[in-house]
Motif scaffolding. Structure first.
Motif, PDB file in Angstrom:
ATOM      1  N   LEU A   1       0.824  -1.203   0.000  1.00 49.20           N
ATOM      2  CA  LEU A   1       0.000   0.000   0.000  1.00 49.20           C
ATOM      3  C   LEU A   1       0.867   1.267   0.000  1.00 49.20           C
ATOM      4  CD1 LEU A   1      -2.740  -1.061   2.583  1.00 49.20           C
ATOM      5  CD2 LEU A   1      -2.963  -0.933   0.100  1.00 49.20           C
ATOM      6  N   LEU A   2       2.018   1.187   0.641  1.00 52.55           N
ATOM      7  CA  LEU A   2       2.926   2.327   0.683  1.00 52.55           C
ATOM      8  C   LEU A   2       3.530   2.611  -0.694  1.00 52.55           C
ATOM      9  CD1 LEU A   2       4.296   4.370   2.649  1.00 52.55           C
ATOM     10  CD2 LEU A   2       6.153   2.718   2.880  1.00 52.55           C
ATOM     11  N   LEU A   3       3.904   1.548  -1.409  1.00 55.92           N
ATOM     12  CA  LEU A   3       4.532   1.718  -2.714  1.00 55.92           C
ATOM     13  C   LEU A   3       3.570   2.249  -3.760  1.00 55.92           C
ATOM     14  CD1 LEU A   3       6.818  -1.446  -2.880  1.00 55.92           C
ATOM     15  CD2 LEU A   3       7.519   0.930  -2.588  1.00 55.92           C
ATOM     16  N   VAL A   4       2.283   2.053  -3.561  1.00 56.48           N
ATOM     17  CA  VAL A   4       1.306   2.617  -4.495  1.00 56.48           C
ATOM     18  C   VAL A   4       1.447   4.139  -4.539  1.00 56.48           C
ATOM     19  CG1 VAL A   4      -1.150   2.968  -4.934  1.00 56.48           C
ATOM     20  CG2 VAL A   4      -0.324   0.726  -4.243  1.00 56.48           C
ATOM     21  N   ALA A   5       1.632   4.752  -3.381  1.00 60.62           N
ATOM     22  CA  ALA A   5       1.764   6.207  -3.313  1.00 60.62           C
ATOM     23  C   ALA A   5       3.187   6.675  -3.546  1.00 60.62           C
ATOM     24  CB  ALA A   5       1.269   6.703  -1.950  1.00 60.62           C
ATOM     25  N   VAL A   6       4.155   5.892  -3.096  1.00 55.23           N
ATOM     26  CA  VAL A   6       5.549   6.336  -3.119  1.00 55.23           C
ATOM     27  C   VAL A   6       6.259   5.933  -4.403  1.00 55.23           C
ATOM     28  CG1 VAL A   6       7.748   6.182  -1.874  1.00 55.23           C
ATOM     29  CG2 VAL A   6       5.611   6.241  -0.609  1.00 55.23           C
ATOM     30  N   GLY A   7       5.777   4.885  -5.089  1.00 55.51           N
ATOM     31  CA  GLY A   7       6.456   4.364  -6.270  1.00 55.51           C
ATOM     32  C   GLY A   7       6.809   5.414  -7.311  1.00 55.51           C
ATOM     33  N   PRO A   8       5.849   6.195  -7.810  1.00 55.11           N
ATOM     34  CA  PRO A   8       6.193   7.222  -8.800  1.00 55.11           C
ATOM     35  C   PRO A   8       7.186   8.258  -8.272  1.00 55.11           C
ATOM     36  CG  PRO A   8       3.823   6.830  -8.747  1.00 55.11           C
ATOM     37  CD  PRO A   8       4.399   6.106  -7.575  1.00 55.11           C
ATOM     38  N   LEU A   9       7.113   8.556  -6.980  1.00 52.02           N
ATOM     39  CA  LEU A   9       8.045   9.524  -6.407  1.00 52.02           C
ATOM     40  C   LEU A   9       9.461   8.968  -6.333  1.00 52.02           C
ATOM     41  CD1 LEU A   9       5.789  10.894  -3.529  1.00 52.02           C
ATOM     42  CD2 LEU A   9       6.192  11.889  -5.779  1.00 52.02           C
ATOM     43  N   LEU A  10       9.584   7.652  -6.146  1.00 54.59           N
ATOM     44  CA  LEU A  10      10.913   7.039  -6.168  1.00 54.59           C
ATOM     45  C   LEU A  10      11.535   7.149  -7.549  1.00 54.59           C
ATOM     46  CD1 LEU A  10      10.283   3.795  -4.052  1.00 54.59           C
ATOM     47  CD2 LEU A  10      11.326   5.942  -3.314  1.00 54.59           C
TER      48      LEU A  10
END
Length: 317
Positions: A224-233
């Motif tokens: 669930l965290l990577l859904v929001a953070v993935g594009p920012l990474l």
């Protein structure tokens, strides 16, 4: 004011002078002639060189179609190719390690301060954001002074005598440590917001099902965290791939080994391109432009699979 032999130009309020060109272009023969010395120059290899072959070329450039020669030089010239490949390898490792270290530290701090049992979380969060509020050029210069071998704070506190900017590996470590300080607050803020958006009933259901904290983190929180953070990474990777300011202010691309001033041990492709175009002894805008095109292609190729992966993560919701 133009005249038959040149032009009159003001020099202050009450004076003027008549200027006359020292270089005259002959359209028919496509040559330049120095009216003072009588030297005739011809266009060759994008430079005006003496027709006689004796003497230095003019500082004035000349447009010439070179095709793919600049790209060929990057890979065919043995000396340039070796430096390009070493810079390219570091240019891939630097953003990967920067994103990994800043994300891990920011996420761990966000997980720690997301616990409601900790008192004064607002104060701690405010303090952790401070490095992000300080301009990068200020932080880079401060860290550069702290890494000074003789008078720096790092060696004084640790009792070491590391030549941080003289040894290639030490210089790379210094850059990663500085970028960790600059980058973790951003990841901390992003992860904090993402963690607070995770529904509490999901975490409660995992606890009821007997999931351990580690299993909850791995199977529930991280997806669930990577859904929001993935594009920012991915965006952070692209930013650090061309992080010109940090490299230039901290090490200026050095240290330079083997007597080669074209590319240093901590140079990125963007700083190498800058040195080829502007900062070097013999500026080469064509070769620097070729490096810039390669940077664009590399960032595009590396970002595309990442965006495809984050698109797949959206199905988690």
């Amino acid at each position: 004011m133009p005249t038959e032999t040149g032009g009159i130009k003001a020099n202050g309020i009450s004076q003027a002078f008549e200027g006359r060109p020292t270089l005259v272009w002959d359209k028919k023969s496509d040559t330049l002639k120095d009216s003072k010395t009588g030297t005739v120059y011809v266009a060759k290899d994008a430079r005006w060189v003496p027709q006689s072959g004796q003497g230095s070329p003019l500082a004035v450039g000349w447009k010439e179609n070179v095709g793919f020669d600049n790209f060929k030089s990057l890979f065919a010239n043995e000396a340039l190719r070796g430096k390009f490949l070493s810079v390219f390898a570091w240019n891939i490792a630097f953003p990967l390690l920067s994103v990994l270290t800043t994300f891990v530290l920011g996420m761990l701090l966000a997980l720690l301060l997301n616990d409601s049992r900790i008192k004064g979380r607002g104060i701690y969060r405010s303090l952790l954001i401070l490095p992000y509020a300080i301009p990068v050029f200020v932080s880079a210069l401060v860290w550069a002074s702290m890494f000074n071998q003789e008078f720096g704070l790092i060696n004084d506190l640790t009792g070491l005598n590391v030549d941080w900017f003289g040894d290639p590996w030490a210089a790379r470590a210094a850059i990663l440590l500085t970028n960790l300080w600059l980058g973790f607050p951003y990841m901390f803020v992003v992860c904090t917001g993402a963690l607070q958006s995770i529904p509490g009933d999901v975490l409660e259901a995992a606890k009821i099902d007997g999931a351990s904290p580690i299993r909850t983190l791995r199977s529930v929180i991280m997806p669930l965290l990577l859904v929001a953070v993935g594009p920012l990474l991915i965006a952070s990777f692209a930013f650090n791939f061309n992080n010109f300011g940090l490299i230039y202010l901290l090490t200026a691309g050095g240290p330079f080994t083997d007597g080669n001033s074209t590319a240093g041990s901590t140079d990125l492709l963007i700083t190498m391109s800058y040195r080829l175009a502007i900062d070097g002894a013999n500026p080469n805008f064509g070769l620097a432009s070729a490096v810039a095109v390669i940077i664009f292609i590399i960032v595009g190729l590396l970002s595309f699979p990442g965006f495809m992966k984050t698109k797949a993560l959206e199905e988690v919701n």
